[in-house]
Design a protein around this motif. Structure first.
Motif, PDB file in Angstrom:
ATOM      1  N   GLU A  25      42.378  44.304  47.131  1.00 18.63           N
ATOM      2  CA  GLU A  25      43.351  43.447  46.153  1.00 18.63           C
ATOM      3  C   GLU A  25      44.669  44.125  46.427  1.00 18.63           C
ATOM      4  O   GLU A  25      45.768  43.507  46.649  1.00 18.63           O
ATOM      5  CB  GLU A  25      43.020  43.509  44.777  1.00 18.63           C
ATOM      6  CG  GLU A  25      41.887  42.542  44.557  1.00 18.63           C
ATOM      7  CD  GLU A  25      41.391  42.576  43.039  1.00 18.63           C
ATOM      8  OE1 GLU A  25      42.075  43.513  42.430  1.00 18.63           O
ATOM      9  OE2 GLU A  25      40.440  42.053  42.643  1.00 18.63           O
ATOM     10  N   ASP A  26      44.674  45.688  46.476  1.00 14.14           N
ATOM     11  CA  ASP A  26      45.953  46.415  46.589  1.00 14.14           C
ATOM     12  C   ASP A  26      46.720  45.917  47.984  1.00 14.14           C
ATOM     13  O   ASP A  26      47.943  45.798  48.321  1.00 14.14           O
ATOM     14  CB  ASP A  26      45.814  47.844  46.363  1.00 14.14           C
ATOM     15  CG  ASP A  26      45.523  48.140  44.888  1.00 14.14           C
ATOM     16  OD1 ASP A  26      45.769  47.310  44.136  1.00 14.14           O
ATOM     17  OD2 ASP A  26      45.200  49.225  44.514  1.00 14.14           O
ATOM     18  N   ILE A  29      48.175  42.514  48.053  1.00 15.76           N
ATOM     19  CA  ILE A  29      49.393  42.637  47.469  1.00 15.76           C
ATOM     20  C   ILE A  29      50.513  43.210  48.125  1.00 15.76           C
ATOM     21  O   ILE A  29      51.542  42.671  48.144  1.00 15.76           O
ATOM     22  CB  ILE A  29      49.271  43.035  46.001  1.00 15.76           C
ATOM     23  CG1 ILE A  29      48.229  42.125  44.987  1.00 15.76           C
ATOM     24  CG2 ILE A  29      50.498  43.286  45.246  1.00 15.76           C
ATOM     25  CD1 ILE A  29      47.724  42.973  43.791  1.00 15.76           C
ATOM     26  N   ARG A  30      50.280  44.380  48.805  1.00  9.44           N
ATOM     27  CA  ARG A  30      51.496  45.052  49.516  1.00  9.44           C
ATOM     28  C   ARG A  30      51.628  44.531  50.969  1.00  9.44           C
ATOM     29  O   ARG A  30      52.904  44.155  50.997  1.00  9.44           O
ATOM     30  CB  ARG A  30      50.757  46.508  49.852  1.00  9.44           C
ATOM     31  CG  ARG A  30      50.661  47.409  48.713  1.00  9.44           C
ATOM     32  CD  ARG A  30      50.041  48.788  48.934  1.00  9.44           C
ATOM     33  NE  ARG A  30      49.660  49.351  47.680  1.00  9.44           N
ATOM     34  CZ  ARG A  30      50.179  50.488  47.315  1.00  9.44           C
ATOM     35  NH1 ARG A  30      51.332  50.881  47.905  1.00  9.44           N
ATOM     36  NH2 ARG A  30      49.848  51.056  46.028  1.00  9.44           N
ATOM     37  N   THR A  32      51.587  41.071  51.251  1.00 12.17           N
ATOM     38  CA  THR A  32      52.482  39.894  50.674  1.00 12.17           C
ATOM     39  C   THR A  32      53.687  40.431  50.273  1.00 12.17           C
ATOM     40  O   THR A  32      54.764  39.473  50.641  1.00 12.17           O
ATOM     41  CB  THR A  32      51.648  38.921  49.670  1.00 12.17           C
ATOM     42  OG1 THR A  32      51.526  39.678  48.457  1.00 12.17           O
ATOM     43  CG2 THR A  32      50.479  38.405  49.921  1.00 12.17           C
ATOM     44  N   GLU A  33      53.951  41.607  49.498  1.00  4.75           N
ATOM     45  CA  GLU A  33      55.312  41.991  49.304  1.00  4.75           C
ATOM     46  C   GLU A  33      56.234  42.366  50.444  1.00  4.75           C
ATOM     47  O   GLU A  33      57.346  42.161  50.325  1.00  4.75           O
ATOM     48  CB  GLU A  33      54.909  43.362  48.587  1.00  4.75           C
ATOM     49  CG  GLU A  33      54.424  42.954  46.970  1.00  4.75           C
ATOM     50  CD  GLU A  33      54.194  44.293  46.195  1.00  4.75           C
ATOM     51  OE1 GLU A  33      53.894  45.345  46.911  1.00  4.75           O
ATOM     52  OE2 GLU A  33      53.978  44.331  44.987  1.00  4.75           O
ATOM     53  N   ALA A  53      44.104  37.878  45.529  1.00  5.84           N
ATOM     54  CA  ALA A  53      45.039  38.680  45.174  1.00  5.84           C
ATOM     55  C   ALA A  53      46.551  38.139  45.738  1.00  5.84           C
ATOM     56  O   ALA A  53      47.586  38.222  45.327  1.00  5.84           O
ATOM     57  CB  ALA A  53      44.908  40.071  45.695  1.00  5.84           C
ATOM     58  N   ALA A  54      46.112  37.746  47.121  1.00  7.10           N
ATOM     59  CA  ALA A  54      47.477  36.931  47.512  1.00  7.10           C
ATOM     60  C   ALA A  54      47.920  35.885  47.073  1.00  7.10           C
ATOM     61  O   ALA A  54      49.310  35.793  46.826  1.00  7.10           O
ATOM     62  CB  ALA A  54      47.353  36.755  49.162  1.00  7.10           C
ATOM     63  N   ARG A  56      47.396  35.257  43.881  1.00  6.93           N
ATOM     64  CA  ARG A  56      47.897  35.582  42.577  1.00  6.93           C
ATOM     65  C   ARG A  56      49.429  36.034  42.509  1.00  6.93           C
ATOM     66  O   ARG A  56      50.367  35.940  41.525  1.00  6.93           O
ATOM     67  CB  ARG A  56      46.868  36.723  41.846  1.00  6.93           C
ATOM     68  CG  ARG A  56      47.177  36.990  40.584  1.00  6.93           C
ATOM     69  CD  ARG A  56      46.233  37.996  39.864  1.00  6.93           C
ATOM     70  NE  ARG A  56      46.299  39.353  40.611  1.00  6.93           N
ATOM     71  CZ  ARG A  56      45.205  39.646  41.314  1.00  6.93           C
ATOM     72  NH1 ARG A  56      44.063  39.165  41.676  1.00  6.93           N
ATOM     73  NH2 ARG A  56      45.195  40.880  41.952  1.00  6.93           N
ATOM     74  N   VAL A  57      49.780  36.827  43.578  1.00 11.44           N
ATOM     75  CA  VAL A  57      51.208  37.318  43.774  1.00 11.44           C
ATOM     76  C   VAL A  57      52.069  36.292  44.443  1.00 11.44           C
ATOM     77  O   VAL A  57      53.378  36.563  44.927  1.00 11.44           O
ATOM     78  CB  VAL A  57      51.322  38.758  44.260  1.00 11.44           C
ATOM     79  CG1 VAL A  57      50.292  39.372  43.215  1.00 11.44           C
ATOM     80  CG2 VAL A  57      50.889  38.772  45.529  1.00 11.44           C
ATOM     81  N   GLY A  59      51.707  34.986  47.234  1.00 13.67           N
ATOM     82  CA  GLY A  59      51.868  35.273  48.840  1.00 13.67           C
ATOM     83  C   GLY A  59      51.009  34.274  49.620  1.00 13.67           C
ATOM     84  O   GLY A  59      50.362  33.063  49.060  1.00 13.67           O
TER      85      GLY A  59
END
Length: 134
Positions: A25-26, A29-30, A32-33, A53-54, A56-57, A59
């Motif tokens: 998940e981390d 997220i990183r 996609t950021e 996770a992608a 959710r944020v 991405g």
């Protein structure tokens, strides 16, 4: 693949541990950021964690699946497959109704590695190398 799309595959165990789940998940997220696409295979475990996770944020995520486009493996990821299609793309090189078998996933892995310039493996068992493209 979009001309400007840069994706990183996040793959690994279907039986992911809680710490592996957090790592997947981390990572997603990183990535996609940083404007990167999260690429995975829509399987249970690491793949599911990375796609979710992608999304959710906000991405972009791309699934390269080991079945036909009208199939879902695992079946409980049917909704996730639709969500991935809405937040990126779902690719299959198989006939639309083709089910999974021992040949489809290694082929899928080869396609995924060709799509993604880099692959990050989160937790993989001893026999995972059997599905590698090398």
């Amino acid at each position: 693949m979009l001309a400007d799309d840069q994706g990183v595959a996040v793959v690994g165990s279907r039986r992911v541990s809680p710490s592996g789940r957090q790592v997947a998940e981390d990572l997603a997220i990183r990535l996609t950021e940083r404007g990167l696409t999260v690429v995975s295979g829509l399987a249970a475990g690491v793949d599911t964690c990375a796609h979710r996770a992608a999304i959710r944020v906000g991405g972009r995520t791309v699934a390269v699946i080991g079945t036909g486009i009208r199939r879902h493996c695992p079946p409980e990821n049917e909704g996730l497959q639709q969500a991935v299609a809405e937040h990126g793309a779902v690719f299959s090189q198989f006939w639309p109704d083709r089910g999974p078998d021992k040949t489809t996933f290694p082929v899928r892995n080869g396609t995924m590695s060709g799509y993604s310039p880099a692959t990050i493996t989160v937790e993989a068992g001893e026999w995972s190398r059997r599905c590698s493209t090398s």
